[in-house]
Design a protein around this motif. Structure first.
Motif, PDB file in Angstrom:
ATOM      1  N   LEU A 158       0.818  -1.218   0.000  1.00  0.00           N
ATOM      2  CA  LEU A 158       0.000   0.000   0.000  1.00  0.00           C
ATOM      3  C   LEU A 158       0.849   1.265   0.000  1.00  0.00           C
ATOM      4  N   LEU A 159       2.081   1.165   0.497  1.00  0.00           N
ATOM      5  CA  LEU A 159       2.998   2.310   0.455  1.00  0.00           C
ATOM      6  C   LEU A 159       3.780   2.368  -0.856  1.00  0.00           C
ATOM      7  N   GLY A 160       3.642   1.347  -1.690  1.00  0.00           N
ATOM      8  CA  GLY A 160       4.320   1.340  -2.979  1.00  0.00           C
ATOM      9  C   GLY A 160       5.803   1.034  -2.915  1.00  0.00           C
ATOM     10  N   ARG A 161       6.226   0.316  -1.875  1.00  0.00           N
ATOM     11  CA  ARG A 161       7.648  -0.031  -1.776  1.00  0.00           C
ATOM     12  C   ARG A 161       8.009  -1.125  -2.774  1.00  0.00           C
ATOM     13  N   ARG A 162       9.248  -1.121  -3.203  1.00  0.00           N
ATOM     14  CA  ARG A 162       9.648  -2.052  -4.265  1.00  0.00           C
ATOM     15  C   ARG A 162       9.853  -3.473  -3.764  1.00  0.00           C
ATOM     16  N   THR A 163      10.438  -3.635  -2.587  1.00  0.00           N
ATOM     17  CA  THR A 163      10.771  -4.968  -2.073  1.00  0.00           C
ATOM     18  C   THR A 163      10.501  -5.030  -0.580  1.00  0.00           C
ATOM     19  N   VAL A 164       9.991  -6.170  -0.136  1.00  0.00           N
ATOM     20  CA  VAL A 164       9.808  -6.381   1.293  1.00  0.00           C
ATOM     21  C   VAL A 164      10.142  -7.830   1.624  1.00  0.00           C
ATOM     22  N   TYR A 165      10.953  -8.020   2.659  1.00  0.00           N
ATOM     23  CA  TYR A 165      11.251  -9.348   3.188  1.00  0.00           C
ATOM     24  C   TYR A 165      10.316  -9.603   4.368  1.00  0.00           C
ATOM     25  N   ALA A 166       9.810 -10.827   4.448  1.00  0.00           N
ATOM     26  CA  ALA A 166       8.890 -11.154   5.541  1.00  0.00           C
ATOM     27  C   ALA A 166       9.163 -12.571   6.035  1.00  0.00           C
ATOM     28  N   PRO A 167       9.511 -12.706   7.318  1.00  0.00           N
ATOM     29  CA  PRO A 167       9.761 -11.682   8.324  1.00  0.00           C
ATOM     30  C   PRO A 167      10.946 -10.770   7.970  1.00  0.00           C
ATOM     31  N   PHE A 168      11.056  -9.653   8.667  1.00  0.00           N
ATOM     32  CA  PHE A 168      12.025  -8.617   8.316  1.00  0.00           C
ATOM     33  C   PHE A 168      13.462  -9.104   8.384  1.00  0.00           C
ATOM     34  N   TRP A 169      13.734 -10.066   9.297  1.00  0.00           N
ATOM     35  CA  TRP A 169      15.119 -10.467   9.517  1.00  0.00           C
ATOM     36  C   TRP A 169      15.709 -11.252   8.354  1.00  0.00           C
ATOM     37  N   TRP A 170      14.884 -11.621   7.372  1.00  0.00           N
ATOM     38  CA  TRP A 170      15.437 -12.291   6.199  1.00  0.00           C
ATOM     39  C   TRP A 170      16.323 -11.351   5.370  1.00  0.00           C
ATOM     40  N   ARG A 171      16.055 -10.053   5.411  1.00  0.00           N
ATOM     41  CA  ARG A 171      16.885  -9.127   4.624  1.00  0.00           C
ATOM     42  C   ARG A 171      18.346  -9.154   5.067  1.00  0.00           C
ATOM     43  N   PRO A 172      18.664  -8.908   6.372  1.00  0.00           N
ATOM     44  CA  PRO A 172      20.078  -8.968   6.763  1.00  0.00           C
ATOM     45  C   PRO A 172      20.647 -10.379   6.659  1.00  0.00           C
ATOM     46  N   LEU A 173      19.823 -11.393   6.926  1.00  0.00           N
ATOM     47  CA  LEU A 173      20.320 -12.763   6.843  1.00  0.00           C
ATOM     48  C   LEU A 173      20.743 -13.103   5.421  1.00  0.00           C
ATOM     49  N   MET A 174      19.914 -12.757   4.434  1.00  0.00           N
ATOM     50  CA  MET A 174      20.258 -13.076   3.051  1.00  0.00           C
ATOM     51  C   MET A 174      21.409 -12.216   2.545  1.00  0.00           C
ATOM     52  N   ALA A 175      21.547 -11.006   3.076  1.00  0.00           N
ATOM     53  CA  ALA A 175      22.710 -10.185   2.720  1.00  0.00           C
ATOM     54  C   ALA A 175      23.989 -10.878   3.174  1.00  0.00           C
ATOM     55  N   LEU A 176      23.930 -11.504   4.341  1.00  0.00           N
ATOM     56  CA  LEU A 176      25.074 -12.250   4.850  1.00  0.00           C
ATOM     57  C   LEU A 176      25.314 -13.513   4.031  1.00  0.00           C
ATOM     58  N   VAL A 177      24.246 -14.232   3.707  1.00  0.00           N
ATOM     59  CA  VAL A 177      24.371 -15.477   2.942  1.00  0.00           C
ATOM     60  C   VAL A 177      24.995 -15.216   1.574  1.00  0.00           C
ATOM     61  N   ARG A 178      24.656 -14.085   0.970  1.00  0.00           N
ATOM     62  CA  ARG A 178      25.218 -13.776  -0.360  1.00  0.00           C
ATOM     63  C   ARG A 178      26.723 -13.564  -0.309  1.00  0.00           C
ATOM     64  N   LEU A 179      27.252 -13.265   0.879  1.00  0.00           N
ATOM     65  CA  LEU A 179      28.696 -13.027   1.013  1.00  0.00           C
ATOM     66  C   LEU A 179      29.482 -14.312   1.250  1.00  0.00           C
ATOM     67  N   ILE A 180      28.787 -15.403   1.567  1.00  0.00           N
ATOM     68  CA  ILE A 180      29.485 -16.658   1.870  1.00  0.00           C
ATOM     69  C   ILE A 180      29.991 -17.292   0.579  1.00  0.00           C
ATOM     70  N   PRO A 181      31.284 -17.643   0.502  1.00  0.00           N
ATOM     71  CA  PRO A 181      31.804 -18.295  -0.705  1.00  0.00           C
ATOM     72  C   PRO A 181      31.052 -19.592  -1.011  1.00  0.00           C
TER      73      PRO A 181
END
Length: 250
Positions: free
Chosen positions: A218-241
């Motif tokens: 409803l706010l027109g945001r482009r991306t949302v992770y749900a639950p919220f903690w998936w955003r930092p978790l996946m940012a970390l996972v993308r850095l793992i070789p």
């Protein structure tokens, strides 16, 4: 008007209910999907929950571009939606997809190609009508592809890339697209993929996913992770070789 394609999806229906509630519980809602008792039951449940809402169940196939166009026109006969939710999808049986070309093609189609074809059709009509909100279910599985579900993950990665370009195209049109990236949720499919009490501890409540996603849509945001903690978790996972990531259980 509210439209949900994938009318029997647990997460899709939870999001639809939340948006309708926020919007006052009135108007017209169209649930679209394969003809089944579950689709009819979903429409009846929505009618009971919101007495002021006019609910329609529209059944049809989505196995080809022609079928999608036909189903879309039937939905659009009720008018251009103010909110359009795309919840079409199916988790891939990785072994079956690897062993059968037809299964592989079907899973890539239902999880990637079909959803974006629907988006384009409804975008054109919503833009002509003056705007609206669009929601597309992706997955955290598309952020980093794993061996255990790479067919599904690759499809969701395509969806995410497409959504990025789509949002740029839609800029200034009055139409916004929100890509929803849930983790595993407490749905029949989620429970089947994570059997046992231990596995289910990590399944998100669909209603909590819907609350977070509804605000973003409803706010027109482009991306949302749900639950919220998936955003930092996946940012970390993308850095793992890759070699190190392969040591983790699927």
């Amino acid at each position: 008007m509210f439209v949900l394609v994938g009318g029997t999806s647990v997460l899709g229906r939870a999001l639809l209910r939340r948006i309708i509630y926020i919007s006052g519980g009135r108007g017209t809602a169209v649930l679209a999907g394969r003809k089944s008792p579950w689709l009819a039951a979903a429409a009846e449940e929505l009618s009971r929950r919101f007495p002021g809402l006019s609910v329609r169940a529209v059944s049809g196939g989505a196995g080809s571009a022609a079928e999608i166009e036909e189903l879309s026109e039937r939905i659009l006969s009720y008018g251009a939606p103010d909110v359009f939710i795309m919840a079409l999808g199916s988790p891939a049986d990785e072994m079956s997809a690897e062993e059968s070309s037809s299964v592989l093609a079907e899973k890539l189609w239902v999880n990637a190609s079909a959803p974006v074809i629907f988006l384009e059709i409804f975008f054109r009509r919503m833009r002509e009508a003056g705007g609206g909100r669009m929601a597309l279910f992706g997955s955290v599985a598309g952020d980093r592809i794993r061996r255990g579900n790479y067919t599904y993950g690759a499809a969701k990665s395509l969806v995410a890339s497409y959504a990025e370009g789509f949002s740029e195209k839609a800029r200034g049109s009055g139409v916004t697209l929100t890509l929803i990236k849930p983790g595993p949720a407490d749905t029949p499919l989620g429970r089947a993929a994570h059997p046992g009490k231990a596995g289910r501890l990590f399944l998100a409540d669909p209603e909590s996913v819907a609350r977070r996603a509804a605000r973003a849509v409803l706010l027109g945001r482009r991306t949302v992770y749900a639950p919220f903690w998936w955003r930092p978790l996946m940012a970390l996972v993308r850095l793992i070789p890759g070699r190190l990531l392969s040591l983790f259980p699927e």
